[in-house]
Enzyme design. Structure first.
Site, mmCIF file in Angstrom:
data_model
loop_
_atom_site.group_PDB
_atom_site.id
_atom_site.type_symbol
_atom_site.label_atom_id
_atom_site.label_comp_id
_atom_site.label_asym_id
_atom_site.label_seq_id
_atom_site.Cartn_x
_atom_site.Cartn_y
_atom_site.Cartn_z
ATOM 1 C CG ASP A 195 7.924 1.455 -2.627
ATOM 2 O OD1 ASP A 195 8.213 2.464 -3.297
ATOM 3 O OD2 ASP A 195 8.788 0.780 -2.014
ATOM 4 C CD GLU B 261 13.184 5.108 -1.811
ATOM 5 O OE1 GLU B 261 14.244 5.696 -1.517
ATOM 6 O OE2 GLU B 261 12.285 4.875 -0.973
#
Length: 380
Positions: A71, A135
């Site tokens: 991400d 994250e």
């Protein structure tokens, strides 16, 4: 044929995986890992995509793990970018795009290194990849979800490397062997609203807040420890929201962030903040509410076999002996450290989260070589 980490990085960058969207990143990785004989499991939780992949026997006595995320943070204003943030254009040896540095190149490098390693020299043991899509967000359903699932399924890494960018200026400069803790605190000081012409009939919370944040920011938390720099406290906002010049407000708010070393815990700092607020209220007659969120505690993987292994591999491939450091912000290593020994090593992080984020293509190949050497030396 060896897996090209730069090509894999480019394909990942073309996946618009802004948290919490996956954008096709994990299916792309799973396809490559399936073909190499990895047992892959999607460990999605609360709409977050996560991937667990293992080559070798479950419960192996030695199992080296890599952790990373696909991400990315938002791109901001697209018109500020010289190149398409999801185009993965290569110009003058640099690959441009959101996530190119943080950290799709790192994920591509360890996936490519792992695939080539188990294909060319199958080890006695297991290689595990734990890849998350959470994250850059709240981090509650990413690596934590993977670790929770691993515990329930009896899966375990004996050692782990997180592939975050770790070097400030040049390749091979730094290995992270720990991280400072991080704590956010929201302060709300309440008094009594009144007319500004009659301040004696009101209780102004603003002077109380000013005194409190001054006391907190002026306080020396510590002078550092053996492996950590001094802890820091930063007041990041103060807000009253009062547009009227003839009204003393009833309350005012502030927020601060503390990055703390192993002299403290989140609980001890919370107690200190509330004690300071209570003392300030006693002096001013105000009431202060303190709300705290602890993003992670400080931790350290003491220098030893794991950091030595990574140091030797980095030095062999770059000619640079890396510094062992605990600087920087937080990472998912703060979760992995409860599972097994963990260190972090990756690329130069200068452009992460920036407009025109980019990575030197040659360094992606160099990082794959480092990760491959780590695997060969670990299982030698």
């Amino acid at each position: 044929m060896p897996l090209d980490p730069a090509d894999l990085t480019a394909r990942l960058v073309r996946c618009p995986s802004v948290t919490p969207e996956d954008g096709g990143a994990l299916p792309l990785l799973q396809e490559a890992l399936d073909q190499a004989g990895f047992a892959c499991t999607r460990v999605d939780r609360n709409g977050i995509a996560n991937l667990f992949a293992r080559w070798g026997e479950k419960g192996a006595a030695r199992s080296f793990g890599f952790n990373g995320h696909t991400d990315v943070v938002p791109v901001g204003r697209r018109e500020d970018w010289t190149h398409d943030p999801f185009g993965a254009e290569i110009v003058d040896g640099m690959l441009y795009g959101r996530g190119a540095t943080d950290m799709k190149s790192g994920v591509a490098a360890f996936v490519a290194a792992a695939v080539d390693f188990v294909t060319e020299t199958p080890p006695e043991g297991a290689v595990i990849l734990a890849i998350t899509g959470d994250e850059e967000g709240e981090s509650t359903d990413g690596t934590l979800a993977l670790l929770d699932w691993m515990a329930a399924e009896g899966e375990r890494m004996t050692d782990c490397l997180v592939g975050e960018p770790t070097s400030p200026d040049f390749m091979g400069q730094m290995i992270k062997i720990g991280r400072r803790g991080s704590l956010n605190a929201w302060l709300t000081v309440r008094g009594t609203q009144g007319h500004s012409a009659y301040p004696h009939r009101a209780l102004n919370p603003i002077p109380a807040m000013a005194r409190l944040v001054d006391r907190l920011s002026a306080h020396e938390l510590d002078r550092g420890t053996a492996h950590f720099d001094p802890s820091t406290l930063a007041v990041v906002t103060m807000d009253t929201g009062n547009a009227a010049t003839n009204v003393i407000p009833a309350e005012t708010r502030a927020c601060l962030n503390i990055r703390f070393n192993d002299s403290h815990s989140g609980a001890s700092l919370t107690d200190w903040l509330r004690s300071e607020a209570a003392a300030n209220d006693a002096a001013f007659g105000t009431t202060t509410e303190v709300t705290v969120k602890i993003s992670g505690e400080s931790f350290l993987t003491p220098p030893g076999p794991l950091s030595d292994l990574v140091t030797q591999a980095v030095a062999a491939e770059t000619g640079v002996t890396p510094e062992l450091s605990t600087t920087g912000g937080t990472s998912d290593a703060r979760f992995v450290k409860d599972h097994c020994p963990v260190v972090e090593f990756g690329l130069v992080g200068k452009t992460m989260h920036a407009v025109d984020e980019r990575v030197e293509v040659a360094q992606i190949h160099q990082l794959k070589a480092i990760y491959g050497r780590i695997l060969r030396d670990y299982f030698a």
